[in-house]
Design a protein around this motif. Structure first.
Motif, short mmCIF file in Angstrom:
data_model
loop_
_atom_site.label_atom_id
_atom_site.label_comp_id
_atom_site.label_asym_id
_atom_site.label_seq_id
_atom_site.Cartn_x
_atom_site.Cartn_y
_atom_site.Cartn_z
N LEU A 103 -1.27 -17.17 -10.08
CA LEU A 103 -1.99 -18.32 -10.65
C LEU A 103 -3.50 -18.13 -10.57
O LEU A 103 -4.04 -17.83 -9.49
N TRP A 104 -4.19 -18.30 -11.67
CA TRP A 104 -5.65 -18.21 -11.74
C TRP A 104 -6.21 -19.56 -11.30
O TRP A 104 -6.03 -20.57 -11.97
N ILE A 105 -6.90 -19.62 -10.17
CA ILE A 105 -7.32 -20.89 -9.58
C ILE A 105 -8.35 -21.59 -10.46
O ILE A 105 -8.27 -22.81 -10.68
N GLN A 106 -9.34 -20.86 -10.97
CA GLN A 106 -10.33 -21.49 -11.85
C GLN A 106 -9.66 -22.12 -13.06
O GLN A 106 -9.98 -23.25 -13.46
N GLY A 107 -8.73 -21.40 -13.66
CA GLY A 107 -8.04 -21.93 -14.84
C GLY A 107 -7.26 -23.18 -14.54
O GLY A 107 -7.22 -24.12 -15.34
N ALA A 108 -6.63 -23.22 -13.36
CA ALA A 108 -5.85 -24.39 -12.98
C ALA A 108 -6.74 -25.62 -12.82
O ALA A 108 -6.41 -26.72 -13.28
N MET A 109 -7.88 -25.45 -12.17
CA MET A 109 -8.79 -26.58 -11.96
C MET A 109 -9.37 -27.08 -13.28
O MET A 109 -9.47 -28.30 -13.51
N LEU A 110 -9.74 -26.17 -14.14
CA LEU A 110 -10.33 -26.57 -15.43
C LEU A 110 -9.30 -27.23 -16.33
O LEU A 110 -9.59 -28.23 -17.00
N SER A 111 -8.10 -26.71 -16.35
CA SER A 111 -7.08 -27.28 -17.23
C SER A 111 -6.67 -28.67 -16.78
O SER A 111 -6.22 -29.48 -17.60
#
Length: 274
Positions: A168-176
């Motif tokens: 899981l890409w952490i930055q992507g999860a937070m932004l999404s």
């Protein structure tokens, strides 16, 4: 105050402006453009990023971002376990990597008070953002990758973070999930295009902080209101009225009088980024 003028790129910051051809027509000798998004007001005279007009986190949905985010071109910094989450864009790790015990998630700006700046009090969704990052990472081992400078002046690693096991890409999860905004810097803009896409999607859907009026874009014409926000990290939008180049520096004027209205200054070193 004689107008609000800030460097879009300076002191190592990264700037971006995307033209929206559907909203404005070009005027002679200048680009037709719509600038939006002061990034890094809290960082003094530099750090604005401009771009075009443009919750619960579901594990199944977030896993898609792991596949969509490429780590190509990023330098591997190693792995570490997350032991605490001081803020929605910062992790405490063990063991330390290169002496750093904290990781600043590159390209991410969570709702929080900037380090070393005056207090705005508690920011809306600040705790929700921190708690979401905590749920995603605490007790998990992350692989950390750098797309440029690997450490900031506070001694924190600057990294894109990927969860071991499911990737899981952490930055992507937070932004999404709409629980952070994008903030990039010169030399640390890896994956910026994908991050901006995820942020735009969350904003369009009204997720997380995008459902709160506190984070709504501010009008460039509201100079008085913007002056009250000096030092804050906010988005600003409005049409570019005129543009000029003076000794290599480009000025984008959002009002009729650059002395008192909102104006953006692009230094010569910044222009290739636009």
């Amino acid at each position: 105050m004689g107008g609000i003028r800030r460097n879009v790129v300076g002191d190592g910051m990264f700037g971006r402006l995307i033209v929206d051809p559907d909203r404005f027509r070009p005027f002679p000798g200048a680009p037709h453009a719509f600038g939006r998004g002061i990034r890094g007001f809290s960082r003094g005279s530099a750090g604005m990023r401009w771009r075009g007009y443009a919750a619960a986190l579901a594990v199944g949905l977030l896993s898609l971002w792991a596949a969509g985010a490429s780590a190509d071109g990023l330098a591997d910094l190693g792995t570490a376990r997350v032991v605490a989450v001081p803020a929605g864009d910062t992790l405490a790790i063990l063991p330390p990597i290169d002496g750093a015990e904290q990781v600043r998630l590159t390209g991410l700006r969570a709702p929080r008070e900037p380090l070393g700046r005056f207090s705005f009090g508690s920011w809306p969704l600040e705790e929700r953002s921190r708690a979401a990052l905590e749920d995603l990472t605490v007790g998990r081992r992350l692989r950390l990758r750098a797309g440029g400078r690997a450490m900031d002046r506070h001694g924190r690693l600057l990294a894109q973070a990927y969860r071991d096991g499911d990737g899981l890409w952490i930055q992507g999860a937070m932004l999404s999930g709409g629980l952070a905004r994008v903030e990039t810097f010169a030399g640390n803009d890896a994956l910026a295009t994908e991050m901006l896409r995820l942020e735009a999607r969350a904003r369009k859907a009204g997720k997380g902080l995008w459902a709160d009026r506190f984070y709504a874009p501010r009008r460039a014409a509201d100079v008085t209101g913007l002056e009250r926000l000096l030092g804050a990290f906010v988005l600003v939008e409005g049409p570019v009225r005129t543009a000029a180049r003076v000794r290599g520096t480009v000025y984008l004027n959002f009002g009729p009088d650059w002395r008192t209205d909102f104006t953006v200054r692009l230094k010569p070193a910044a222009r290739p980024r636009f």
